[in-house]
Design a protein around this motif. Structure first.
Motif, mmCIF file in Angstrom:
data_model
loop_
_atom_site.group_PDB
_atom_site.id
_atom_site.type_symbol
_atom_site.label_atom_id
_atom_site.label_comp_id
_atom_site.label_asym_id
_atom_site.label_seq_id
_atom_site.Cartn_x
_atom_site.Cartn_y
_atom_site.Cartn_z
ATOM 1 N N LEU A 54 0.806 -1.220 0.000
ATOM 2 C CA LEU A 54 0.000 0.000 0.000
ATOM 3 C C LEU A 54 0.841 1.274 0.000
ATOM 4 O O LEU A 54 0.285 2.378 0.005
ATOM 5 N N CYS A 55 2.170 1.108 0.012
ATOM 6 C CA CYS A 55 3.091 2.264 0.063
ATOM 7 C C CYS A 55 2.713 3.199 1.211
ATOM 8 O O CYS A 55 2.467 4.393 1.026
ATOM 9 N N CYS A 56 2.664 2.610 2.410
ATOM 10 C CA CYS A 56 2.294 3.399 3.583
ATOM 11 C C CYS A 56 3.167 2.992 4.766
ATOM 12 O O CYS A 56 3.988 2.078 4.659
ATOM 13 N N GLU A 57 2.988 3.658 5.866
ATOM 14 C CA GLU A 57 3.732 3.384 7.094
ATOM 15 C C GLU A 57 2.900 2.506 8.017
ATOM 16 O O GLU A 57 1.670 2.419 7.878
ATOM 17 N N LEU A 58 3.556 1.887 8.972
ATOM 18 C CA LEU A 58 2.889 0.989 9.913
ATOM 19 C C LEU A 58 1.733 1.683 10.642
ATOM 20 O O LEU A 58 0.654 1.124 10.793
ATOM 21 N N GLU A 59 1.955 2.915 11.065
ATOM 22 C CA GLU A 59 0.910 3.630 11.808
ATOM 23 C C GLU A 59 -0.309 3.969 10.937
ATOM 24 O O GLU A 59 -1.351 4.352 11.450
ATOM 25 N N ASP A 60 -0.177 3.785 9.621
ATOM 26 C CA ASP A 60 -1.306 4.010 8.724
ATOM 27 C C ASP A 60 -2.254 2.815 8.677
ATOM 28 O O ASP A 60 -3.373 2.938 8.164
ATOM 29 N N ILE A 61 -1.825 1.662 9.209
ATOM 30 C CA ILE A 61 -2.660 0.463 9.091
ATOM 31 C C ILE A 61 -2.998 -0.214 10.420
ATOM 32 O O ILE A 61 -3.937 -1.003 10.483
ATOM 33 N N VAL A 62 -2.241 0.066 11.461
ATOM 34 C CA VAL A 62 -2.492 -0.609 12.741
ATOM 35 C C VAL A 62 -2.316 0.372 13.887
ATOM 36 O O VAL A 62 -1.514 1.309 13.813
ATOM 37 N N GLU A 63 -3.088 0.132 14.941
ATOM 38 C CA GLU A 63 -3.005 0.982 16.121
ATOM 39 C C GLU A 63 -3.058 0.091 17.359
ATOM 40 O O GLU A 63 -3.859 -0.852 17.420
ATOM 41 N N TYR A 64 -2.206 0.384 18.325
ATOM 42 C CA TYR A 64 -2.250 -0.311 19.608
ATOM 43 C C TYR A 64 -3.253 0.405 20.493
ATOM 44 O O TYR A 64 -3.169 1.619 20.680
ATOM 45 N N VAL A 65 -4.201 -0.341 21.014
ATOM 46 C CA VAL A 65 -5.218 0.229 21.891
ATOM 47 C C VAL A 65 -5.095 -0.459 23.243
ATOM 48 O O VAL A 65 -5.405 -1.645 23.353
ATOM 49 N N PRO A 66 -4.620 0.275 24.248
ATOM 50 C CA PRO A 66 -4.460 -0.352 25.565
ATOM 51 C C PRO A 66 -5.813 -0.828 26.102
ATOM 52 O O PRO A 66 -6.819 -0.150 25.941
ATOM 53 N N GLU A 67 -5.796 -2.010 26.687
ATOM 54 C CA GLU A 67 -7.019 -2.528 27.291
ATOM 55 C C GLU A 67 -7.239 -1.834 28.618
ATOM 56 O O GLU A 67 -6.317 -1.640 29.388
ATOM 57 N N ASP A 68 -8.455 -1.484 28.882
ATOM 58 C CA ASP A 68 -8.804 -0.859 30.150
ATOM 59 C C ASP A 68 -9.342 -1.942 31.075
ATOM 60 O O ASP A 68 -10.480 -2.366 30.938
ATOM 61 N N SER A 69 -8.491 -2.406 31.943
ATOM 62 C CA SER A 69 -8.879 -3.507 32.822
ATOM 63 C C SER A 69 -9.696 -3.025 34.011
ATOM 64 O O SER A 69 -10.253 -3.826 34.746
ATOM 65 N N GLY A 70 -9.725 -1.714 34.229
ATOM 66 C CA GLY A 70 -10.457 -1.200 35.373
ATOM 67 C C GLY A 70 -9.678 -1.326 36.665
ATOM 68 O O GLY A 70 -10.170 -0.967 37.724
ATOM 69 N N GLN A 71 -8.478 -1.845 36.611
ATOM 70 C CA GLN A 71 -7.642 -2.001 37.793
ATOM 71 C C GLN A 71 -6.381 -1.158 37.627
ATOM 72 O O GLN A 71 -5.901 -0.975 36.528
ATOM 73 N N GLU A 72 -5.896 -0.676 38.730
ATOM 74 C CA GLU A 72 -4.649 0.088 38.685
ATOM 75 C C GLU A 72 -3.483 -0.865 38.525
ATOM 76 O O GLU A 72 -3.500 -1.994 39.007
ATOM 77 N N ARG A 73 -2.473 -0.395 37.827
ATOM 78 C CA ARG A 73 -1.261 -1.209 37.653
ATOM 79 C C ARG A 73 -0.515 -1.298 38.968
ATOM 80 O O ARG A 73 -0.382 -0.325 39.690
ATOM 81 N N ARG A 74 -0.024 -2.482 39.248
ATOM 82 C CA ARG A 74 0.774 -2.665 40.463
ATOM 83 C C ARG A 74 2.238 -2.570 40.100
ATOM 84 O O ARG A 74 2.672 -3.085 39.113
ATOM 85 N N ASN A 75 3.000 -1.884 40.923
ATOM 86 C CA ASN A 75 4.438 -1.746 40.695
ATOM 87 C C ASN A 75 5.206 -2.707 41.530
ATOM 88 O O ASN A 75 4.945 -3.091 42.566
#
Length: 75
Positions: A54-75
């Motif tokens: 398609l003569c395009c860049e990666l960001e033109d065809i795919v997007e990372y969408v973080p899942e919202d787990s509803g929980q805070e990340r633990r460190n």
């Protein structure tokens, strides 16, 4: 992880292409296309073939969408 290929489908619409057209010009398998249709991950090789076709860049065809787990990340 969640992936979205909505940008790819938009690219195809803009170019008046069908998904089967993409199979032919990019040389990807129907299995890879099915995975993308379900917003499932595919290999970088597949994504590279699509970008090349398609003569395009990666960001033109795919997007990372973080899942919202509803929980805070633990460190």
């Amino acid at each position: 992880m969640a992936w979205s290929y909505e940008r790819l489908w938009i690219q195809l619409l803009k170019r008046k292409m069908k998904r089967t057209d993409l199979l032919k010009i990019a040389g990807i398998s129907s299995s890879a296309l099915a995975h993308m249709g379900k917003d499932e991950p595919v290999t970088m090789d597949v994504l590279g073939k699509v970008c090349r076709a398609l003569c395009c860049e990666l960001e033109d065809i795919v997007e990372y969408v973080p899942e919202d787990s509803g929980q805070e990340r633990r460190n």
